[in-house]
Design a protein around this motif. Structure first.
Motif, mmCIF file in Angstrom:
data_model
loop_
_atom_site.group_PDB
_atom_site.id
_atom_site.type_symbol
_atom_site.label_atom_id
_atom_site.label_comp_id
_atom_site.label_asym_id
_atom_site.label_seq_id
_atom_site.Cartn_x
_atom_site.Cartn_y
_atom_site.Cartn_z
ATOM 1 N N ASP A 186 35.806 52.618 39.617
ATOM 2 C CA ASP A 186 35.663 51.328 40.290
ATOM 3 C C ASP A 186 36.791 50.381 39.897
ATOM 4 O O ASP A 186 37.335 49.657 40.738
ATOM 5 N N VAL A 187 37.154 50.394 38.613
ATOM 6 C CA VAL A 187 38.205 49.497 38.116
ATOM 7 C C VAL A 187 39.563 49.869 38.711
ATOM 8 O O VAL A 187 40.298 48.996 39.185
ATOM 9 N N VAL A 188 39.920 51.151 38.663
ATOM 10 C CA VAL A 188 41.264 51.550 39.110
ATOM 11 C C VAL A 188 41.414 51.439 40.630
ATOM 12 O O VAL A 188 42.546 51.396 41.133
ATOM 13 N N CYS A 189 40.305 51.383 41.343
ATOM 14 C CA CYS A 189 40.352 51.218 42.801
ATOM 15 C C CYS A 189 40.123 49.773 43.232
ATOM 16 O O CYS A 189 40.121 49.469 44.430
ATOM 17 N N ASP A 190 39.940 48.890 42.257
ATOM 18 C CA ASP A 190 39.697 47.474 42.544
ATOM 19 C C ASP A 190 41.022 46.760 42.781
ATOM 20 O O ASP A 190 41.798 46.545 41.858
ATOM 21 N N GLU A 191 41.280 46.398 44.024
ATOM 22 C CA GLU A 191 42.501 45.675 44.365
ATOM 23 C C GLU A 191 42.266 44.165 44.364
ATOM 24 O O GLU A 191 43.180 43.395 44.653
ATOM 25 N N GLY A 192 41.019 43.755 44.083
ATOM 26 C CA GLY A 192 40.703 42.339 44.019
ATOM 27 C C GLY A 192 40.442 41.731 45.386
ATOM 28 O O GLY A 192 40.607 42.388 46.422
ATOM 29 N N GLU A 193 40.030 40.483 45.383
ATOM 30 C CA GLU A 193 39.861 39.731 46.619
ATOM 31 C C GLU A 193 40.226 38.275 46.350
ATOM 32 O O GLU A 193 40.059 37.772 45.232
ATOM 33 N N TYR A 194 40.712 37.598 47.371
ATOM 34 C CA TYR A 194 41.180 36.222 47.202
ATOM 35 C C TYR A 194 40.012 35.248 47.218
ATOM 36 O O TYR A 194 39.093 35.359 48.034
ATOM 37 N N ASP A 195 40.065 34.303 46.283
ATOM 38 C CA ASP A 195 39.015 33.290 46.230
ATOM 39 C C ASP A 195 39.392 32.104 47.111
ATOM 40 O O ASP A 195 40.376 32.143 47.866
ATOM 41 N N GLU A 196 38.616 31.022 47.021
ATOM 42 C CA GLU A 196 38.832 29.863 47.884
ATOM 43 C C GLU A 196 40.174 29.184 47.638
ATOM 44 O O GLU A 196 40.736 28.549 48.532
ATOM 45 N N SER A 197 40.697 29.334 46.411
ATOM 46 C CA SER A 197 41.979 28.713 46.086
ATOM 47 C C SER A 197 43.166 29.614 46.413
ATOM 48 O O SER A 197 44.316 29.248 46.175
ATOM 49 N N GLY A 198 42.883 30.801 46.953
ATOM 50 C CA GLY A 198 43.950 31.710 47.349
ATOM 51 C C GLY A 198 44.451 32.606 46.238
ATOM 52 O O GLY A 198 45.503 33.244 46.379
ATOM 53 N N CYS A 199 43.714 32.666 45.116
ATOM 54 C CA CYS A 199 44.100 33.524 43.994
ATOM 55 C C CYS A 199 43.299 34.819 44.015
ATOM 56 O O CYS A 199 42.114 34.827 44.373
ATOM 57 N N LEU A 200 43.954 35.898 43.616
ATOM 58 C CA LEU A 200 43.307 37.203 43.621
ATOM 59 C C LEU A 200 42.377 37.339 42.414
ATOM 60 O O LEU A 200 42.777 37.099 41.273
ATOM 61 N N GLN A 201 41.130 37.717 42.675
ATOM 62 C CA GLN A 201 40.125 37.879 41.622
ATOM 63 C C GLN A 201 39.557 39.296 41.644
ATOM 64 O O GLN A 201 39.398 39.881 42.710
ATOM 65 N N THR A 202 39.261 39.819 40.458
ATOM 66 C CA THR A 202 38.688 41.164 40.385
ATOM 67 C C THR A 202 37.282 41.189 40.956
ATOM 68 O O THR A 202 36.550 40.196 40.891
ATOM 69 N N LYS A 203 36.905 42.356 41.484
ATOM 70 C CA LYS A 203 35.561 42.506 42.068
ATOM 71 C C LYS A 203 34.598 43.241 41.136
ATOM 72 O O LYS A 203 33.382 43.159 41.324
ATOM 73 N N VAL A 204 35.134 43.976 40.146
ATOM 74 C CA VAL A 204 34.269 44.734 39.237
ATOM 75 C C VAL A 204 34.642 44.437 37.789
ATOM 76 O O VAL A 204 35.801 44.129 37.474
ATOM 77 N N LEU A 205 33.657 44.539 36.917
ATOM 78 C CA LEU A 205 33.868 44.293 35.495
ATOM 79 C C LEU A 205 34.376 45.549 34.800
ATOM 80 O O LEU A 205 34.121 46.673 35.244
ATOM 81 N N ARG A 206 35.065 45.368 33.686
ATOM 82 C CA ARG A 206 35.525 46.499 32.887
ATOM 83 C C ARG A 206 34.342 47.108 32.133
ATOM 84 O O ARG A 206 33.525 46.384 31.573
ATOM 85 N N PRO A 207 34.240 48.433 32.106
ATOM 86 C CA PRO A 207 33.081 49.093 31.485
ATOM 87 C C PRO A 207 33.248 49.302 29.983
ATOM 88 O O PRO A 207 34.358 49.226 29.445
ATOM 89 N N ASN A 208 32.131 49.573 29.325
ATOM 90 C CA ASN A 208 32.113 49.919 27.906
ATOM 91 C C ASN A 208 31.494 51.302 27.722
ATOM 92 O O ASN A 208 30.754 51.788 28.582
#
Length: 202
Positions: free
Chosen positions: A54-76
Motif C-alpha cells: 500500500d505504501v509503495v503504491c501510494d502516490e498521494g492525493e492533493y489536499d485543499e491547499s494544493g499539497c500532496l498528502q499520503t493516503k496510507v500510514l506506514r506499517p509496523n
C-alpha cells in the motif's frame, strides 16, 4: 553372564533408551513449535508485506491547499508481541526476524529526514521517492524471511502466480532509484551551471 553383569547391562540399555526417547520427544516438540511459529510469524509478516505494498503504491492525493498528502500510514512489525517459541528457530533466521523492527525504524528516520530537509511543497518529490524506496526494500526483506520460514517448517508454498509482492517491490524500487538518480543529476547540472556563471562573472 552372571546376575551382576545382567543388571549392569540392563541399566546401561535402559539409560540409552531413555536418552533416545527424550531426544525423540524433544525433537518432535521442537518441530511442532517451529511449525506453529512459522505459521504465526508468516501470517504477521504477510500483513506487513500487504501494508508495504500500500505504501509503495501510494502516490498521494492533493489536499485543499494544493499539497500532496499520503493516503496510507506506514506499517509496523512487532515480533515480540507474538506468543511463539523463538528458541525453536535457527539463530540466523531468528536474527533476521527480530532485527526487522530496527530496519523499519532506520527506514522511517531516512524518510523523515527527506521530508524535513529535502522535500518541498506542493509535490514533496524527495519524500515520496524515499518512502517508495525504503518500503520496497523492507517489503523484499519481509518476503525473504517468509520464504525462509516456509522452507524451514516445510509449509506449503502458494501456487505460482504472474503477480507477486516481490515483483511489485522490485519494480517500485527500480522506479524510485531512477527518479532519485535523475533528480540528483539535474541538481548537479544546475549547480555546475550556477558555479560556472559565478566564476565567469568573478
Amino acid at each position: 553372564m552372571d546376575k551382576l553383569q545382567a543388571v549392569i547391562l540392563g541399566g546401561i540399555l535402559g539409560f540409552i533408551l531413555s536418552i533416545i526417547k527424550d531426544y525423540f520427544f524433544a525433537n518432535k516438540k521442537q518441530k511442532t513449535e517451529q511449525y506453529y511459529l512459522a505459521i504465526i510469524v508468516s501470517a504477521s509478516l504477510e500483513r506487513f508485506i500487504s501494508k508495504c505494498l500500500d505504501v509503495v503504491c501510494d502516490e498521494g492525493e492533493y489536499d485543499e491547499s494544493g499539497c500532496l498528502q499520503t493516503k496510507v500510514l506506514r506499517p509496523n512489525f512487532e515480533p515480540m508481541n507474538l506468543d511463539v517459541s523463538w528458541q525453536s528457530l535457527k539463530k540466523e533466521l531468528l536474527y533476521d526476524i527480530l532485527t526487522l523492527p530496527e530496519k523499519i525504524n532506520d527506514a522511517n528516520a531516512h524518510i523523515s529526514a527527506a521530508a524535513d530537509y529535502a522535500a518541498d511543497p506542493p509535490d514533496y518529490e524527495e519524500y515520496y521517492e524515499a518512502r517508495h524506496l525504503k518500503y520496497s526494500e523492507l517489503g523484499l526483506i519481509a518476503c525473504s524471511v517468509v520464504n525462509k520460514l516456509q522452507a524451514t517448517a516445510n509449509l506449503p508454498k502458494p501456487e505460482h502466480q504472474e503477480w507477486s509482492p516481490e515483483k511489485v517491490f522490485k519494480q517500485q524500487k527500480e522506479k524510485a532509484v531512477k527518479a532519485i538518480e535523475a533528480r540528483e543529476k539535474r541538481q548537479r547540472e544546475t549547480n555546475e551551471k550556477l558555479f560556472g556563471s559565478v566564476e565567469k562573472n568573478a
